[in-house]
Design a protein around this motif. Sequence first.
Motif, PDB file in Angstrom:
ATOM      1  N   ARG A 272      34.919  35.125  38.781  1.00 44.02           N
ATOM      2  CA  ARG A 272      36.333  34.755  38.868  1.00 44.02           C
ATOM      3  C   ARG A 272      36.691  34.398  40.312  1.00 44.02           C
ATOM      4  O   ARG A 272      35.992  34.772  41.251  1.00 44.02           O
ATOM      5  CB  ARG A 272      37.215  35.909  38.390  1.00 44.02           C
ATOM      6  N   PRO A 273      37.812  33.704  40.498  1.00 46.25           N
ATOM      7  CA  PRO A 273      38.250  33.401  41.872  1.00 46.25           C
ATOM      8  C   PRO A 273      38.475  34.674  42.676  1.00 46.25           C
ATOM      9  O   PRO A 273      38.950  35.686  42.139  1.00 46.25           O
ATOM     10  CB  PRO A 273      39.559  32.638  41.656  1.00 46.25           C
ATOM     11  N   ASP A 274      38.138  34.639  43.948  1.00 45.89           N
ATOM     12  CA  ASP A 274      38.303  35.801  44.827  1.00 45.89           C
ATOM     13  C   ASP A 274      39.752  35.866  45.288  1.00 45.89           C
ATOM     14  O   ASP A 274      40.078  35.612  46.453  1.00 45.89           O
ATOM     15  CB  ASP A 274      37.344  35.689  46.017  1.00 45.89           C
ATOM     16  N   LEU A 275      40.627  36.216  44.358  1.00 42.39           N
ATOM     17  CA  LEU A 275      42.062  36.312  44.599  1.00 42.39           C
ATOM     18  C   LEU A 275      42.506  37.760  44.424  1.00 42.39           C
ATOM     19  O   LEU A 275      41.863  38.534  43.697  1.00 42.39           O
ATOM     20  CB  LEU A 275      42.822  35.412  43.616  1.00 42.39           C
ATOM     21  N   PRO A 276      43.595  38.151  45.084  1.00 43.22           N
ATOM     22  CA  PRO A 276      44.022  39.557  45.024  1.00 43.22           C
ATOM     23  C   PRO A 276      44.137  40.117  43.611  1.00 43.22           C
ATOM     24  O   PRO A 276      43.827  41.284  43.379  1.00 43.22           O
ATOM     25  CB  PRO A 276      45.374  39.537  45.740  1.00 43.22           C
ATOM     26  N   ARG A 277      44.570  39.312  42.663  1.00 47.38           N
ATOM     27  CA  ARG A 277      44.756  39.839  41.304  1.00 47.38           C
ATOM     28  C   ARG A 277      43.441  40.202  40.623  1.00 47.38           C
ATOM     29  O   ARG A 277      43.432  40.948  39.641  1.00 47.38           O
ATOM     30  CB  ARG A 277      45.513  38.823  40.448  1.00 47.38           C
ATOM     31  N   ASN A 278      42.330  39.678  41.120  1.00 44.51           N
ATOM     32  CA  ASN A 278      41.027  39.938  40.518  1.00 44.51           C
ATOM     33  C   ASN A 278      40.207  40.986  41.255  1.00 44.51           C
ATOM     34  O   ASN A 278      39.206  41.484  40.717  1.00 44.51           O
ATOM     35  CB  ASN A 278      40.202  38.653  40.461  1.00 44.51           C
ATOM     36  N   VAL A 279      40.585  41.330  42.480  1.00 44.43           N
ATOM     37  CA  VAL A 279      39.729  42.147  43.336  1.00 44.43           C
ATOM     38  C   VAL A 279      39.694  43.600  42.848  1.00 44.43           C
ATOM     39  O   VAL A 279      40.728  44.206  42.540  1.00 44.43           O
ATOM     40  CB  VAL A 279      40.210  42.089  44.801  1.00 44.43           C
ATOM     41  N   VAL A 280      38.472  44.151  42.790  1.00 42.07           N
ATOM     42  CA  VAL A 280      38.284  45.579  42.544  1.00 42.07           C
ATOM     43  C   VAL A 280      37.412  46.147  43.661  1.00 42.07           C
ATOM     44  O   VAL A 280      36.612  45.429  44.272  1.00 42.07           O
ATOM     45  CB  VAL A 280      37.634  45.859  41.173  1.00 42.07           C
ATOM     46  N   TYR A 281      37.573  47.440  43.912  1.00 41.84           N
ATOM     47  CA  TYR A 281      36.855  48.118  44.990  1.00 41.84           C
ATOM     48  C   TYR A 281      35.986  49.229  44.397  1.00 41.84           C
ATOM     49  O   TYR A 281      36.498  50.151  43.755  1.00 41.84           O
ATOM     50  CB  TYR A 281      37.844  48.680  46.002  1.00 41.84           C
ATOM     51  N   PRO A 308      35.309  38.620  43.906  1.00 39.52           N
ATOM     52  CA  PRO A 308      36.321  39.685  43.933  1.00 39.52           C
ATOM     53  C   PRO A 308      35.761  41.095  43.770  1.00 39.52           C
ATOM     54  O   PRO A 308      36.528  42.056  43.798  1.00 39.52           O
ATOM     55  CB  PRO A 308      37.222  39.328  42.740  1.00 39.52           C
ATOM     56  N   VAL A 309      34.453  41.237  43.598  1.00 37.50           N
ATOM     57  CA  VAL A 309      33.852  42.567  43.467  1.00 37.50           C
ATOM     58  C   VAL A 309      33.427  43.046  44.848  1.00 37.50           C
ATOM     59  O   VAL A 309      32.463  42.544  45.437  1.00 37.50           O
ATOM     60  CB  VAL A 309      32.639  42.556  42.511  1.00 37.50           C
TER      61      VAL A 309
END
Length: 352
Positions: A272-281, A308-309
């Motif tokens: 997915r796009p590396d956008l804030p809504r997709n990011v997980v930590y 985003p991972v």
Amino acid sequence: MTHPSSRRSRRRERRASGKARPSRAVRSLAVALALAAPVALLGARDGAGGEPLVFGGPLSGPKAAPGQPVTVYPTGPPARFTVAGRVATLRGRKSGFTGKVWVWAPPQYFDPEYAHSGFPVLVALPGGHGYPGNYWRATDLGLQAGISRWSRSGKSLPFIVAMPVLNPDFDHYYDGSDIPGRPRMGTWIAEDVPDFVRANFRTFASRDGWAFMGSSSGGFVGLKSVLQHPDRFKAVIASGPDTVPDSPLWRGHERERRANDPGRLAAALGRRPDLPRNVVYLAFQLGSRETGLGPKVRRFIRTYTRGPVKSRLQVVPGGGHNARTYMRGLEAGSIEWISRRLQPPVPDRGTA
């Protein structure tokens, strides 16, 4: 009959908690205590002598200012918690499973300065059987005391900690998943438990206020849950986790097993796009003596940390596959790493 791999897993997971499997008599007593009728919690205090644990609170308050996180006020009905154990019986509306959930609220939750703020939630999952208890509730491990101490020093957010049972029985591991024909433990952990917390506490509407932590099989479930539901949860501390679903109960359900595989989920999210809504930590932890598990976890990190991972590895010197090692890792950096990426409570403008 228990599958041999399940027996081997149980032996490994018991070492994760640093405790041997209890005798049949002790297990029977534990079940009896867990099923005891709860009473209303009216002014019990936490194990560290903190503020009164009066759950619930205002059902509404001032609306969030522009740019501020939205607080979700307790929706009720209020749960009935035991005074001594801060535990309630949850009858999951979505999963159909009934089990125990232990809850701890930080002292800041009762501070007038935060009377109308939501609080971040950390769902803490055990290894081992994870039934009928959850070893993170034990005061000797110091999770709650640690969060109190770390939040005062700025190392951690003041999390509400929810500690549900992980499995429905002693017989098998369910991989925190909805295995066909079995209790729906994936829905229980990812939906019913968060709904229960929202019913009784001020929380945040955004996924920025929701995270998991877990050790061993609980680390697997926390990792899988965040990757499976990145719209609901933003971060996880996965300590000594398995990285593949390996319950013997998956036999005959390969399609469903693949849908609960953290590697497949991470690969899909990474595209997915590396956008804030997709990011997980993903904060991984290992003891330096976990030589068998270490290469698998490191391979997972190398393979799936992309887009985003986001991931981090905390190695605890001299540590083994047990909860005390992972507590040292929390203090050494893992709790701070995820705290900086989640939503802190917001003080009321009139008292700040």
